[in-house]
Design a protein around this motif. Structure first.
Motif, short mmCIF file in Angstrom:
data_model
loop_
_atom_site.label_atom_id
_atom_site.label_comp_id
_atom_site.label_asym_id
_atom_site.label_seq_id
_atom_site.Cartn_x
_atom_site.Cartn_y
_atom_site.Cartn_z
N THR A 1 37.42 -59.84 -64.47
CA THR A 1 37.91 -58.82 -65.41
C THR A 1 36.75 -58.18 -66.16
N PHE A 2 35.53 -58.54 -65.78
CA PHE A 2 34.36 -58.09 -66.54
C PHE A 2 33.23 -57.69 -65.59
N GLY A 3 33.60 -57.38 -64.35
CA GLY A 3 32.60 -56.99 -63.34
C GLY A 3 31.46 -58.00 -63.29
N TYR A 4 30.23 -57.47 -63.35
CA TYR A 4 29.04 -58.32 -63.38
C TYR A 4 28.31 -58.11 -64.71
N GLY A 5 29.09 -57.84 -65.75
CA GLY A 5 28.54 -57.67 -67.09
C GLY A 5 28.00 -56.27 -67.33
N VAL A 6 27.21 -55.78 -66.41
CA VAL A 6 26.52 -54.50 -66.59
C VAL A 6 27.52 -53.35 -66.80
N GLU A 7 28.68 -53.44 -66.18
CA GLU A 7 29.69 -52.37 -66.31
C GLU A 7 30.20 -52.25 -67.74
N TYR A 8 30.07 -53.33 -68.51
CA TYR A 8 30.58 -53.34 -69.89
C TYR A 8 29.47 -53.18 -70.93
N ALA A 9 28.23 -53.09 -70.46
CA ALA A 9 27.09 -53.13 -71.38
C ALA A 9 27.10 -51.97 -72.39
N GLN A 10 27.67 -50.82 -72.00
CA GLN A 10 27.74 -49.67 -72.91
C GLN A 10 28.92 -49.78 -73.88
N LEU A 11 29.83 -50.70 -73.61
CA LEU A 11 31.09 -50.75 -74.36
C LEU A 11 31.10 -51.81 -75.45
N LEU A 12 30.25 -52.84 -75.31
CA LEU A 12 30.14 -53.87 -76.35
C LEU A 12 28.80 -54.56 -76.21
N ASP A 13 28.40 -55.25 -77.30
CA ASP A 13 27.13 -55.98 -77.29
C ASP A 13 27.36 -57.33 -76.59
N LEU A 14 26.90 -57.40 -75.34
CA LEU A 14 27.15 -58.61 -74.53
C LEU A 14 26.54 -59.85 -75.17
N ASN A 15 25.45 -59.65 -75.93
CA ASN A 15 24.75 -60.80 -76.51
C ASN A 15 25.52 -61.47 -77.65
N GLN A 16 26.65 -60.89 -78.02
CA GLN A 16 27.47 -61.55 -79.04
C GLN A 16 28.51 -62.50 -78.42
N LEU A 17 28.65 -62.45 -77.12
CA LEU A 17 29.65 -63.30 -76.46
C LEU A 17 29.17 -64.75 -76.38
N GLY A 18 30.12 -65.65 -76.12
CA GLY A 18 29.73 -67.04 -75.84
C GLY A 18 29.00 -67.12 -74.51
N ALA A 19 29.52 -66.39 -73.53
CA ALA A 19 28.89 -66.31 -72.21
C ALA A 19 29.49 -65.12 -71.46
N VAL A 20 28.73 -64.63 -70.47
CA VAL A 20 29.27 -63.62 -69.56
C VAL A 20 29.67 -64.36 -68.28
N VAL A 21 30.88 -64.10 -67.81
CA VAL A 21 31.35 -64.75 -66.57
C VAL A 21 31.57 -63.64 -65.54
N VAL A 22 30.95 -63.79 -64.38
CA VAL A 22 31.01 -62.70 -63.39
C VAL A 22 32.09 -62.95 -62.34
N LYS A 23 32.39 -61.89 -61.61
CA LYS A 23 33.38 -61.92 -60.51
C LYS A 23 32.97 -62.93 -59.44
N GLY A 24 33.95 -63.49 -58.75
CA GLY A 24 33.70 -64.50 -57.73
C GLY A 24 32.75 -64.06 -56.62
N ILE A 25 31.82 -64.96 -56.26
CA ILE A 25 30.82 -64.66 -55.23
C ILE A 25 30.90 -65.73 -54.13
#
Ligand SMILES: Cc1cc2nc3c(=O)[nH]c(=O)nc-3n(C[C@H](O)[C@H](O)[C@H](O)COP(=O)(O)O)c2cc1C
Length: 304
Positions: free
Chosen positions: A22-46
């Motif tokens: 639900t959060f792509g690979y983080g980069v897609e959301y980088a303009q929409l919120l400060d990722l560094n405030q999250l507990g962690a970024v979790v990426v799509k299944g690989i």
């Protein structure tokens, strides 16, 4: 106030993460919120190789939620490392990589590749995707297979392992225990629920794959129950998810026994949700004089 929580040897600065897929690979959301405030970024299944995913339409809205059948589209390990890792490794918060395979050996190889990469926060072992024919779901609904997959990943990496559990079982306790016994450091509860929707004008399923996974607020009470049951069955921490829209939802998951939470479907309509949840948890603690967020974990009073 302390908001930090522990997932195996991984420390999260706060208990709020995002749900895989639900959060792509983080980069897609980088303009929409400060990722560094999250507990962690979790990426799509690989998985090892790139995956095209299912035919479209792959998503549809339903009352209080959505159904998706993306089919674990992804760039494969090499594609991920080339395209997304250069960005993710610059973040101050850990990246949790959701992994899957069609065989036990493939799971282990993917785990080993990410172990060798260096700098990964944790691996989330997805044994519970309802939308692919091979792999995913069947591992999460067979205790023996689940144990084998997690044990093989455990052998392949020293990274913290989070097992992403299937809700599609009669009782989650034996599966939770199987993952813990195999060396999982934490559980993610829960993945989506198998579901279907039909367009009554065309008489066609709304999803090309016919069935998909139900997520969003409509699954929250079912997910809370699963977290509560899993928390009673194991000693390892649980990351709770399923329909979290605000801090009250997250706190409910934590009271049921989750040490951390993930925001999923809500990211699609309000990308700032995870940050709002963090602020709301802080406010809840302030108002009640709670100094450590871990005091909330498992604090539900049952049978008193
Ligand atoms: C579009 C979409 C894609 C998803 N992809 C994955 C995935 O790749 N791996 C995984 O473990 N879970 C995946 N999930 C499940 C979520 O991580 C989460 O468990 C589920 O959505 C419940 O949380 P929510 O109700 O807040 O969305 C996906 C969910 C959605 C909606």
């Amino acid at each position: 106030m302390n908001l930090s929580v522990q997932i195996g040897k991984l420390t999260l600065q706060n208990p709020v993460t995002v749900a895989s897929g639900t959060f792509g690979y983080g980069v897609e959301y980088a303009q929409l919120l400060d990722l560094n405030q999250l507990g962690a970024v979790v990426v799509k299944g690989i998985r090892l190789e790139p995956v095209r995913g299912n035919p479209t339409p792959r998503t549809c809205e339903v009352t209080s939620g959505m159904i998706n059948a993306i089919g674990l589209q992804g760039p494969g390990v090499d594609g991920f490392i080339k395209k997304y890792w250069p960005f993710l490794k610059t973040l101050k918060v850990p990246t949790i990589i959701n992994i899957w395979g069609t065989t036990v050996e493939e799971y282990a190889e993917v785990a080993q590749r990410f172990d060798a990469l260096g700098g990964v926060g944790a691996l989330e072992v997805n044994v519970s995707c309802p939308n692919i024919k091979e792999g995913g779901g069947q591992f999460g609904t067979d205790c023996k297979l689940l144990n084998q997959v997690v044990a093989a990943c455990r052998k392949a990496t020293t990274l913290p392992l989070i097992t992403k559990m299937s809700p599609n079982v009669v009782s989650i306790a034996p599966y939770a225990k199987a993952a813990e016994d195999a060396g999982s450091d934490a559980l993610a509860v829960t993945n989506s629920y198998p579901a279907m929707a039909i367009d009554i004008e065309t008489r066609r399923p709304k999803i090309a794959n016919v069935t998909g996974g139900l997520t969003g607020p409509c699954i929250k009470p079912i997910a809370i129950k699963l977290v509560w049951e899993a928390a009673k069955a194991v000693k390892i921490p649980i990351i709770g998810m399923g329909g979290i829209q605000n801090a009250a939802d997250a706190i409910e998951f934590m009271m049921a026994g989750a040490s951390a939470v993930a925001v999923g479907t809500a990211n699609f309509y309000e990308p700032q949700t995870a940050l709002q949840v963090i602020a709301g948890i802080r406010e809840f603690m302030q108002q009640r004089g709670i100094k450590d967020v871990r005091k909330i974990v498992g604090s539900v009073e049952v049978g008193k």
